[in-house]
Design an enzyme around this catalytic site. Structure first.
Site, PDB file in Angstrom:
ATOM      1  CG  HIS A 178     -24.099   7.955  -6.557  1.00  0.00           C
ATOM      2  ND1 HIS A 178     -24.306   7.314  -7.748  1.00  0.00           N
ATOM      3  CD2 HIS A 178     -22.817   7.708  -6.221  1.00  0.00           C
ATOM      4  CE1 HIS A 178     -23.189   6.717  -8.113  1.00  0.00           C
ATOM      5  NE2 HIS A 178     -22.278   6.936  -7.207  1.00  0.00           N
ATOM      6  CD  GLU A 185      -5.796  -7.026   0.138  1.00  0.00           C
ATOM      7  OE1 GLU A 185      -6.758  -6.418   0.626  1.00  0.00           O
ATOM      8  OE2 GLU A 185      -5.371  -6.801  -1.010  1.00  0.00           O
ATOM      9  CG  ASP A 191     -10.175  -8.100   0.781  1.00  0.00           C
ATOM     10  OD1 ASP A 191     -11.332  -8.557   0.697  1.00  0.00           O
ATOM     11  OD2 ASP A 191      -9.724  -7.245   0.001  1.00  0.00           O
ATOM     12  CB  CYS A 210      -4.736   0.763   4.312  1.00  0.00           C
ATOM     13  SG  CYS A 210      -4.616  -0.732   3.337  1.00  0.00           S
TER      14      CYS A 210
HETATM   15  C1  PEP Z   1      -8.757  -4.095   2.590  1.00  0.00           C
HETATM   16  O1  PEP Z   1      -9.027  -5.172   2.065  1.00  0.00           O
HETATM   17  O2  PEP Z   1      -8.719  -3.926   3.833  1.00  0.00           O
HETATM   18  C2  PEP Z   1      -8.454  -2.909   1.761  1.00  0.00           C
HETATM   19  C3  PEP Z   1      -8.007  -1.786   2.292  1.00  0.00           C
HETATM   20  O3  PEP Z   1      -8.693  -2.991   0.432  1.00  0.00           O
HETATM   21  P1  PEP Z   1     -10.154  -2.916  -0.235  1.00  0.00           P
HETATM   22  O4  PEP Z   1     -11.132  -2.506   0.841  1.00  0.00           O
HETATM   23  O5  PEP Z   1     -10.022  -1.937  -1.339  1.00  0.00           O
HETATM   24  O6  PEP Z   1     -10.357  -4.327  -0.697  1.00  0.00           O
HETATM   25 MG    MG Z   2      -8.643  -5.525  -0.061  1.00  0.00          MG
END
Ligand code: PEP
Ligand code: MG
Length: 591
Positions: free
Chosen positions: A199, A441, A465, A512
């Site tokens: 934080h 993922e 992931d 993402c």
């Molecule tokens: C990912 O796994 O790439 C993802 C975007 O989800 P998180 O990082 O929230 O697991």
């Molecule tokens: Mg993920």
């Protein structure tokens, strides 16, 4: 105070957590070594000790509420909410019961009982290899030192009224103190401990104060008054910087000013390659207040709304109405741009106290995310209904996390249909054509993408992931971090296969995970067929600049090379070389 004798340049290396460069004299805050008194307490004086404890909790609560109020006014509600976690510590029944029992059973004074308990508790949290729990330990340390100071009548060092510009070097700087720093006076921050997600680091970034954590023992080794240069880009604290070093850093700062100006200029421009191929750049967000930066950095909507954060740090589950309110606000503020809401991704590295599932041998491979939601129907129902209702107020899309097979998509879609029917019967509005996608993922989802594509409107590849599960490398484990390779030939193939399956079925494919925000990998992701990249908003301008400097022929050549190459390192080097040739200015923070 200045140092005597010959001065030589020395470097402490740490973790860069807030970018920027500054130089000046340091103010060292040594770790306060309070000596905790221990004495026996007679039976009749025990209630008085318990009462002192209660009073200290009340005073501390008042102090934290005061801090929270000031931060909310000075910086913003989002930063102020960090202190909700601190207030929860004060209400923790384990803390209250254990300290009270210690006082009564051992007949000791409250300071001792409190110190004994909290030392053990934070040491246990610290020992667990989990970044989230370590941050909670840091919150506890901050609150505990306040309680102890209140019990012992100790005044905290006042950092709000510093007069001379300085760089603070401390063992740790609690967020409650970081938040009040005046950035005209405090030029930079260096701490012995802490991580990128602490934080304190979040606060430093909000205040735009350059900061480096993990400097090990800098606060013990250094004296106030020493002249230093702090490099928040590369994570360095340079003691007695030479004229040459100061000159080189002066140039780096000038280059940075130029590049930041250029990046501001392209916020309103589209993300197109030199030959006119258009990419969509979206933002990853965690809470409503992130809307501001989605707009500021010019994102074309939200590519991933991680809804877990609505569930974290609270004692009851968010209701359907509460969730509806949050989703509706984001959707209506960003309309007509799309907002992709991800359904609850609980488990693995994301824990939620109220929804804590039973201990499992392999939580990353366990009962989590969509698997959990498909069984915990009431939790899923509240979220799906909230998302559906919000879809009436903006351009809402939805996606499921951690999908491993087609059955999960079919079951989840069946729930959506059931809740649509409920809402229709209740006369509540929603978007009948709400688009549903899946996160890719898990390797099985990538390999079977051709089948999954028949049931959804888009894919979003969660590379964080996907890398973890494909390479069998725990994404939180430092010891095997060297194996976590985004450019591994297997990952390259899975991304390409997923995009190809999407296009063959006339749907789009985004990315993402963190790969999407790394400019060195932008050429590779384009080469593998990504249509959309979604990332933390501040990373957007540099990715856009990169895309605007690339040519389709170079991208195509890189893709052909990557799919033939058997070496992660060579694939990375080729993508990096193209990126550096296209936009060299983006990499000018390295010394
Ligand atoms: C990912 O796994 O790439 C993802 C975007 O989800 P998180 O990082 O929230 O697991
Ligand atoms: Mg993920």
């Amino acid at each position: 105070m200045t140092e005597q004798g010959p001065v030589e340049e020395r470097i402490f290396r740490g973790i860069p957590v807030s970018s920027g460069v500054c130089h000046g004299r340091i103010l060292v805050l040594k770790k306060a070594e309070l000596s905790i008194p221990k004495y026996d307490v007679s039976e009749e004086d025990l209630p008085q000790q318990v009462q002192r404890f209660e009073q200290a909790l009340i005073t501390t609560r008042r102090e934290i509420l005061d801090v929270q109020h000031k931060i909310s006014k000075a910086i913003g509600d989002e930063e102020a909410r960090i202190f909700d976690a601190h207030l929860l510590v004060l209400e923790d029944p384990t803390l209250i019961d254990s300290v009270t029992n210690q006082i009564v059973q051992k007949r000791v004074n409250v300071e001792w009982a409190f110190h004994e308990f909290t030392e053990k508790y934070t040491a246990t949290l610290n020992a667990i290899d989990d970044a989230y729990l370590r941050e909670r330990a840091a919150d506890m340390r901050d609150v505990n030192s306040r309680i102890l100071n209140n019990l012992m009548g100790v005044q905290r060092q006042d950092l709000q009224n510093l007069r001379e510009p300085c760089i603070i070097v401390a063992y740790d700087l609690p967020p409650s103190e970081t938040a009040f720093l005046d950035r005209k006076i405090v030029l930079g921050i260096g701490t012995d401990i802490g991580s990128k997600t602490s934080h304190t680091a979040i606060m430093a970034r909000s205040l735009q104060i350059p900061a480096v954590t993990g400097l090990q023992n800098a606060s013990q080794k250094l004296q106030s008054g020493t002249y230093v240069l702090l490099d928040g880009y590369n994570g360095a604290l340079i003691i007695h910087p030479s004229d040459q070093t100061l000159f080189e850093y002066g140039q780096l700062v000038r280059r940075q000013v130029n590049i930041q100006e250029k990046l501001r200029e392209i916020t309103v421009l589209p993300a197109v390659t030199l030959d006119g191929t258009k990419l969509t750049l979206s933002a990853n967000i965690e809470q409503i207040s992130d809307i501001e930066s989605v707009k500021y950095f010019g994102a074309e909507g939200v590519g991933l709304f991680r809804t877990e954060y609505l569930f974290i740090n609270r004692s009851a589950l968010p209701t359907e109405d509460e969730q509806y309110d949050a989703y509706r606000k984001v959707a209506s503020e960003l309309k007509p741009q799309p907002v992709i809401i991800r359904t609850l991704d609980l488990g693995g590295d994301k824990f939620i106290s109220k929804l804590q599932v039973a201990q499992e041998m392999n939580p990353f491979l366990g009962w989590r995310a969509i698997r959990y939601c498909l069984e915990e129907k009431e939790v899923f129902r509240a979220q799906l209904r909230a998302i559906l209702r919000a879809s009436a107020e903006g351009n809402v899309k939805m996606m499921y996390p951690m999908v491993s097979c087609q059955d999960e998509v079919l079951k989840a879609n069946a729930f959506v249909e059931e809740y649509k029917a409920e809402l229709r019967a209740e006369g509540k509005a929603f978007d009948e054509n709400l688009e549903i996608g899946v996160m890719i993922e898990i390797p099985s989802a990538a390999i079977a993408a051709n089948f999954l594509a028949k049931h959804v409107k888009f894919f979003s590849i969660g590379t964080n992931d996907l890398i973890q599960y494909t390479l069998a490398v725990d994404r939180m484990n430092q010891k095997i971090a060297y194996l976590y390779e985004p450019t591994h030939p297997a990952i390259v193939r899975l991304i390409q296969m997923t995009a190809e399956a999407a296009h063959a079925n006339n749907i789009w494919c985004g990315v993402c995970g963190e790969m999407a925000g790394d400019p060195e990998l932008t050429p590779l992701l384009l080469a593998l067929g990504a249509d959309e990249l979604s990332m933390a908003p501040p990373l957007l301008p540099q990715i856009k600049l990169m895309i605007r400097r690339l040519k389709n022929a170079e991208i195509k050549e890189l893709g052909e090379f990557a799919l033939k190459c058997d070496s992660s390192r060579e694939i990375l080097e080729r993508s990096r070389a193209l990126a550096r040739m296209a936009a060299p200015g983006l990499f000018e923070t390295q010394m």
